[in-house]
Design a protein around this motif. Structure first.
Motif, PDB file in Angstrom:
ATOM      1  N   PHE A   1      -1.896  -3.231  -7.107  1.00 59.24           N
ATOM      2  CA  PHE A   1      -2.201  -3.367  -5.745  1.00 59.24           C
ATOM      3  C   PHE A   1      -3.886  -3.774  -5.769  1.00 59.24           C
ATOM      4  CE2 PHE A   1      -4.308  -1.634  -2.043  1.00 59.24           C
ATOM      5  CZ  PHE A   1      -3.504  -2.176  -0.930  1.00 59.24           C
ATOM      6  N   LEU A   2      -4.553  -2.963  -6.399  1.00 58.21           N
ATOM      7  CA  LEU A   2      -6.062  -3.497  -6.501  1.00 58.21           C
ATOM      8  C   LEU A   2      -6.449  -4.728  -6.595  1.00 58.21           C
ATOM      9  CD1 LEU A   2      -7.307   0.073  -7.690  1.00 58.21           C
ATOM     10  CD2 LEU A   2      -7.384  -0.539  -5.426  1.00 58.21           C
ATOM     11  N   ASP A   3      -5.533  -5.384  -7.897  1.00 57.47           N
ATOM     12  CA  ASP A   3      -5.766  -6.667  -8.389  1.00 57.47           C
ATOM     13  C   ASP A   3      -5.445  -7.757  -7.378  1.00 57.47           C
ATOM     14  OD1 ASP A   3      -6.703  -5.548 -10.737  1.00 57.47           O
ATOM     15  OD2 ASP A   3      -4.990  -5.771 -11.896  1.00 57.47           O
TER      16      ASP A   3
ATOM     17  N   TYR B   1       0.826  -1.430  -0.105  1.00 56.40           N
ATOM     18  CA  TYR B   1      -0.034  -0.101  -0.168  1.00 56.40           C
ATOM     19  C   TYR B   1       0.806   1.257   0.182  1.00 56.40           C
ATOM     20  CZ  TYR B   1      -2.813   3.660   2.153  1.00 56.40           C
ATOM     21  OH  TYR B   1      -3.337   5.041   2.275  1.00 56.40           O
ATOM     22  N   GLU B   2       1.816   1.237   0.916  1.00 58.11           N
ATOM     23  CA  GLU B   2       2.812   2.205   1.006  1.00 58.11           C
ATOM     24  C   GLU B   2       3.773   2.582  -0.417  1.00 58.11           C
ATOM     25  OE1 GLU B   2       5.424   1.823   4.284  1.00 58.11           O
ATOM     26  OE2 GLU B   2       3.720   2.080   5.903  1.00 58.11           O
ATOM     27  N   ASN B   3       3.793   1.490  -0.759  1.00 60.98           N
ATOM     28  CA  ASN B   3       4.764   1.700  -1.997  1.00 60.98           C
ATOM     29  C   ASN B   3       3.597   2.171  -3.500  1.00 60.98           C
ATOM     30  OD1 ASN B   3       7.028   1.050  -3.919  1.00 60.98           O
ATOM     31  ND2 ASN B   3       5.544  -0.543  -4.933  1.00 60.98           N
ATOM     32  N   ALA B   4       2.377   1.565  -3.277  1.00 61.90           N
ATOM     33  CA  ALA B   4       1.537   2.085  -4.474  1.00 61.90           C
ATOM     34  C   ALA B   4       1.186   3.604  -4.283  1.00 61.90           C
ATOM     35  CB  ALA B   4       0.126   1.243  -4.383  1.00 61.90           C
ATOM     36  N   ILE B   5       0.878   4.178  -2.985  1.00 60.56           N
ATOM     37  CA  ILE B   5       0.487   5.484  -2.583  1.00 60.56           C
ATOM     38  C   ILE B   5       1.581   6.431  -3.062  1.00 60.56           C
ATOM     39  CG2 ILE B   5       0.931   5.913  -0.337  1.00 60.56           C
ATOM     40  CD1 ILE B   5      -2.346   6.390  -2.010  1.00 60.56           C
TER      41      ILE B   5
ATOM     42  N   HIS C   1      -7.607   1.449   2.493  1.00 57.38           N
ATOM     43  CA  HIS C   1      -6.188   1.452   1.596  1.00 57.38           C
ATOM     44  C   HIS C   1      -6.893   1.411   0.177  1.00 57.38           C
ATOM     45  CE1 HIS C   1      -3.384  -0.011   4.772  1.00 57.38           C
ATOM     46  NE2 HIS C   1      -3.979   1.097   5.190  1.00 57.38           N
ATOM     47  N   ARG C   2      -7.892   0.644  -0.296  1.00 55.03           N
ATOM     48  CA  ARG C   2      -8.240   0.180  -1.684  1.00 55.03           C
ATOM     49  C   ARG C   2      -8.929   1.721  -2.029  1.00 55.03           C
ATOM     50  NH1 ARG C   2      -8.526  -4.269  -3.914  1.00 55.03           N
ATOM     51  NH2 ARG C   2     -10.081  -3.695  -5.321  1.00 55.03           N
ATOM     52  N   ASP C   3      -9.696   2.523  -1.251  1.00 54.47           N
ATOM     53  CA  ASP C   3     -10.106   3.919  -1.853  1.00 54.47           C
ATOM     54  C   ASP C   3      -9.118   4.694  -2.075  1.00 54.47           C
ATOM     55  OD1 ASP C   3     -12.526   2.695  -1.327  1.00 54.47           O
ATOM     56  OD2 ASP C   3     -13.012   3.589   0.422  1.00 54.47           O
ATOM     57  N   SER C   4      -8.011   4.900  -1.094  1.00 52.59           N
ATOM     58  CA  SER C   4      -7.049   5.695  -1.337  1.00 52.59           C
ATOM     59  C   SER C   4      -6.112   5.290  -2.721  1.00 52.59           C
ATOM     60  CB  SER C   4      -6.148   5.716  -0.159  1.00 52.59           C
ATOM     61  OG  SER C   4      -5.242   6.640  -0.372  1.00 52.59           O
ATOM     62  N   VAL C   5      -5.840   4.206  -2.825  1.00 49.66           N
ATOM     63  CA  VAL C   5      -5.187   3.621  -4.044  1.00 49.66           C
ATOM     64  C   VAL C   5      -6.127   3.942  -5.373  1.00 49.66           C
ATOM     65  CG1 VAL C   5      -4.145   1.828  -5.314  1.00 49.66           C
ATOM     66  CG2 VAL C   5      -3.948   2.109  -2.863  1.00 49.66           C
ATOM     67  N   ALA C   6      -7.285   3.724  -5.318  1.00 46.47           N
ATOM     68  CA  ALA C   6      -8.177   3.866  -6.500  1.00 46.47           C
ATOM     69  C   ALA C   6      -8.180   5.288  -6.809  1.00 46.47           C
ATOM     70  CB  ALA C   6      -9.627   3.360  -6.323  1.00 46.47           C
ATOM     71  N   ALA C   7      -8.208   6.397  -5.660  1.00 40.80           N
ATOM     72  CA  ALA C   7      -8.455   7.722  -5.993  1.00 40.80           C
ATOM     73  C   ALA C   7      -7.106   8.216  -6.381  1.00 40.80           C
ATOM     74  CB  ALA C   7      -8.685   8.385  -4.691  1.00 40.80           C
ATOM     75  N   HIS C   8      -6.180   7.792  -5.949  1.00 39.55           N
ATOM     76  CA  HIS C   8      -4.763   8.098  -6.725  1.00 39.55           C
ATOM     77  C   HIS C   8      -4.515   7.590  -7.899  1.00 39.55           C
ATOM     78  CE1 HIS C   8      -0.588   9.460  -6.887  1.00 39.55           C
ATOM     79  NE2 HIS C   8      -0.120   8.147  -6.634  1.00 39.55           N
ATOM     80  N   LEU C   9      -4.980   6.373  -8.344  1.00 40.08           N
ATOM     81  CA  LEU C   9      -4.992   6.012  -9.698  1.00 40.08           C
ATOM     82  C   LEU C   9      -5.749   6.777 -10.592  1.00 40.08           C
ATOM     83  CD1 LEU C   9      -4.123   3.777 -11.829  1.00 40.08           C
ATOM     84  CD2 LEU C   9      -6.322   2.303 -10.814  1.00 40.08           C
ATOM     85  N   GLU C  10      -6.916   7.255 -10.236  1.00 43.60           N
ATOM     86  CA  GLU C  10      -7.509   8.124 -11.011  1.00 43.60           C
ATOM     87  C   GLU C  10      -6.873   9.677 -11.420  1.00 43.60           C
ATOM     88  OE1 GLU C  10     -10.546   7.578 -12.744  1.00 43.60           O
ATOM     89  OE2 GLU C  10     -10.298   5.745 -11.998  1.00 43.60           O
ATOM     90  N   VAL C  11      -6.117  10.019 -10.290  1.00 47.49           N
ATOM     91  CA  VAL C  11      -5.614  11.153 -10.577  1.00 47.49           C
ATOM     92  C   VAL C  11      -4.413  11.066 -11.638  1.00 47.49           C
ATOM     93  CG1 VAL C  11      -3.748  13.012  -9.548  1.00 47.49           C
ATOM     94  CG2 VAL C  11      -5.785  12.225  -8.101  1.00 47.49           C
TER      95      VAL C  11
END
Length: 382
Positions: free
Chosen positions: A143-145, A128-132, A154-164
């Motif tokens: 990470f999500l897969d 998670y830390e690596n992905a964010i 964690h999943r919501d944070s990563v998904a939001a970062h992915l959209e950015v």
């Protein structure tokens, strides 16, 4: 008496102090099981032969015999011996062993599961830390897969970062389509941490180099080198800059050119052969559009300027409108000077009907040694 050691089973005398095989005490430490009569250690509470408890002081066989004797009214009449009761195995110790083993197995399983879960949580936290912190969409999608059961936060944070990052990628695609320097600089300013920043800088570097090369001036190459000190084309810019700089005419060279042509035209005006020859190269490549002219040909030209009988004097006035360039001689590879300027000729005459004033456009070349090797003049119409 020779017997089997109750501890290891090897043959040993009942009078021996210790068993020579296992070292356990023998003399005074041996007794017989009250149930089966087998040899056992005095401190054992369960017979190793029949597994019966020996806490009872009266042997089972002796108890049966005593009961039989008590019941007989007449000692002389013998009763048939009662068969010995079948020996019962001690199942309690077996169950205790099984229960202990089961408890240990459950403990090991629980501990293993705990450490497995702890390791999984650590791995998820690290991922998670690596992905964010990543700027690569593929890392976040990975990470999500993989961590489908990660904490929802964690999943919501990563998904939001992915959209950015997807939006940033879209802006990069648009900037790349324009291929303009302004679009690249704007993208770099808005997204300094994007993975495309390096590529954007390379595009800017390429565009600036193309502009510098097309302009092909000292200033254009200098600007490129100052802006892109680590640019891909820095060495090319430096090489071109040095080549152009070699061709820059210094004030000293301008003065040399001016003095050379002033001396040449003064020699013509004064009909001074020696001074004239001092200004010329060994061979004139062209002279008044004639090729391979000798110094003697130039002297003959000077003589003709003064042959008219009505000429009493002459002078040349250079207008100092110099244009001097350094060019490479294709035969020698050396740099020579290409010179253009204008000059006014004034002639003193006794015949008022003859021409007294003329202006010429001069084009010439001067060797690296400072000698005239080409000279052509064309009269400028008034």
């Amino acid at each position: 008496m020779i017997m089997k050691c109750p501890e290891c089973g090897h043959q040993v005398s009942d009078l021996a102090d210790t068993c020579p095989s296992c070292g356990i005490a023998i003399a005074g430490n041996i007794t017989k099981c009250p149930h089966c009569g087998g040899t056992m250690l005095a401190n054992q509470t369960v017979c190793p032969n029949c597994l019966e408890s020996v806490s009872s002081k009266t042997p089972r066989r002796q108890q049966n015999i005593e009961d039989t004797v008590t019941e007989q009214p007449q000692p002389e009449q013998s009763q048939p011996e009662q068969p010995e009761a079948p020996k019962k195995k001690n199942h309690k110790s077996l169950w205790a062993t099984l229960i202990v083993a089961l408890v240990i197995a459950l403990g090991v399983t629980f501990v293993g599961y705990y450490f497995y879960q702890h390791t999984q949580r650590q791995n998820e936290q690290y991922a998670y830390e690596n992905a964010i912190q990543s700027s690569e969409p593929a890392v976040l999608q990975n990470f999500l897969d993989i961590y489908t059961d990660a904490p929802q936060a964690h999943r919501d944070s990563v998904a939001a970062h992915l959209e950015v990052l997807k939006q940033i990628d879209l802006e990069w695609t648009n900037a790349l389509a324009t291929r303009s320097k302004s679009a690249m600089l704007k993208y770099i300013q808005l997204h300094p941490n994007s993975i495309h920043v390096t590529e954007a800088k390379l595009v800017v570097d390429s565009l600036d180099w193309i502009q510098a090369a097309n302009t092909n001036t000292l200033e254009s190459y200098k600007t490129y080198m100052e802006t892109h000190s680590d640019g891909l084309h820095y060495d090319d810019a430096k090489m071109n800059y040095d080549k152009l700089n070699e061709r820059v005419v210094t004030p000293e060279e301008e003065q040399m050119i001016s003095q050379l042509f002033n001396s040449y035209f003064n020699s013509l005006a004064k009909d001074d052969e020696n001074s004239l020859l001092a200004t010329l190269g060994t061979v004139m490549h062209t002279f008044f559009n004639r090729q391979n002219v000798t110094k003697s040909d130039v002297v003959q030209y000077m003589k003709k300027l003064h042959e008219a009988a009505d000429i009493t004097g002459m002078n040349f006035l250079l207008n100092n409108d110099w244009k001097i360039d350094k060019i490479e001689n294709i035969d020698t590879g050396e740099l020579e000077y290409a010179v253009t300027f204008s000059v006014d000729q004034r002639i003193d005459r006794t015949d008022p009907d003859q021409e007294r004033l003329a202006t010429y456009k001069v084009s010439a070349k001067v060797s690296p040694e400072g000698k005239i090797v080409d000279l052509n003049m064309k009269k400028v119409a008034k």
